[in-house]
Scaffold this motif. Structure first.
Motif, mmCIF file in Angstrom:
data_model
loop_
_atom_site.group_PDB
_atom_site.id
_atom_site.type_symbol
_atom_site.label_atom_id
_atom_site.label_comp_id
_atom_site.label_asym_id
_atom_site.label_seq_id
_atom_site.Cartn_x
_atom_site.Cartn_y
_atom_site.Cartn_z
ATOM 1 N N GLY A 83 4.173 -9.021 2.585
ATOM 2 C CA GLY A 83 5.586 -8.802 2.860
ATOM 3 C C GLY A 83 6.026 -9.426 4.166
ATOM 4 O O GLY A 83 5.210 -9.704 5.049
ATOM 5 N N VAL A 84 7.346 -9.652 4.263
ATOM 6 C CA VAL A 84 7.975 -10.195 5.459
ATOM 7 C C VAL A 84 9.192 -9.342 5.781
ATOM 8 O O VAL A 84 10.028 -9.098 4.900
ATOM 9 N N VAL A 85 9.295 -8.885 7.019
ATOM 10 C CA VAL A 85 10.463 -8.114 7.446
ATOM 11 C C VAL A 85 11.651 -9.066 7.536
ATOM 12 O O VAL A 85 11.610 -10.059 8.265
ATOM 13 N N LYS A 86 12.697 -8.773 6.775
ATOM 14 C CA LYS A 86 13.892 -9.618 6.739
ATOM 15 C C LYS A 86 15.021 -9.066 7.607
ATOM 16 O O LYS A 86 15.882 -9.818 8.038
ATOM 17 N N ALA A 87 15.016 -7.758 7.852
ATOM 18 C CA ALA A 87 16.064 -7.163 8.688
ATOM 19 C C ALA A 87 15.565 -5.858 9.268
ATOM 20 O O ALA A 87 14.779 -5.149 8.638
ATOM 21 N N VAL A 88 16.040 -5.577 10.482
ATOM 22 C CA VAL A 88 15.783 -4.293 11.117
ATOM 23 C C VAL A 88 17.124 -3.755 11.577
ATOM 24 O O VAL A 88 17.849 -4.431 12.312
ATOM 25 N N ASP A 89 17.471 -2.569 11.124
ATOM 26 C CA ASP A 89 18.726 -1.922 11.501
ATOM 27 C C ASP A 89 18.415 -0.877 12.572
ATOM 28 O O ASP A 89 17.877 0.187 12.262
ATOM 29 N N ALA A 90 18.760 -1.202 13.810
ATOM 30 C CA ALA A 90 18.445 -0.313 14.929
ATOM 31 C C ALA A 90 19.162 1.031 14.806
ATOM 32 O O ALA A 90 18.615 2.072 15.189
#
Length: 140
Positions: free
Chosen positions: A104-111
């Motif tokens: 997997g690859v992290v595509k977005a992080v919502d702080a």
């Protein structure tokens, strides 16, 4: 199991590859547990008679294998808040077994919400078997 922290998770982070073996005995056990006794998952002769190359894994078993890899990376099954896919190709399971490879690859992080969106890659015998496979995980 330690939950993945938001401070240590960034866009572009990866996990895997995680290799998950699957044998015919796994398919029989899954069929018994799920109630899906379709012979394409257990009977080689039947599978071939309907045009398949061999016995194939249950699609939901494949999704579950991928989900296990994601939950391990996230720090537990309770951290996975969304998980979806399209089934694109069956996992062929010859008599000597097969492997599913998950990454997997992290595509977005919502702080604000503390959640990460992960594009999940699932292959078998070098071919993509799940498409548009995406997980949303709650970070600690």
């Amino acid at each position: 199991m330690t939950a993945r922290s938001a401070s240590k998770t960034a866009v572009g982070d990866t996990f895997g590859p995680v290799t998950v073996p699957v044998g015919r005995e796994t398919l029989v056990a899954y069929a018994d547990a799920s109630g899906d006794q379709n012979p394409i998952h257990q009977d080689e002769e039947f599978a071939r008679s309907v045009g398949l190359p061999d016995v194939i894994a249950h699609g939901m078993w494949t999704l579950g294998a991928a989900g296990s890899a994601v939950s391990e990376w996230a720090g537990g099954a309770d951290r996975v808040v969304e998980f979806g896919t399209r089934f694109t190709k069956p996992v062929v399971v010859p008599s000597d077994g097969a492997e599913v490879v998950v990454g997997g690859v992290v595509k977005a992080v919502d702080a604000e919400s503390g959640r990460a969106t992960v594009d999940v890659s699932v292959t078998a015998a070098g071919a993509k078997v799940l498409g548009r496979c995406t997980a949303v995980v709650q970070l600690a």
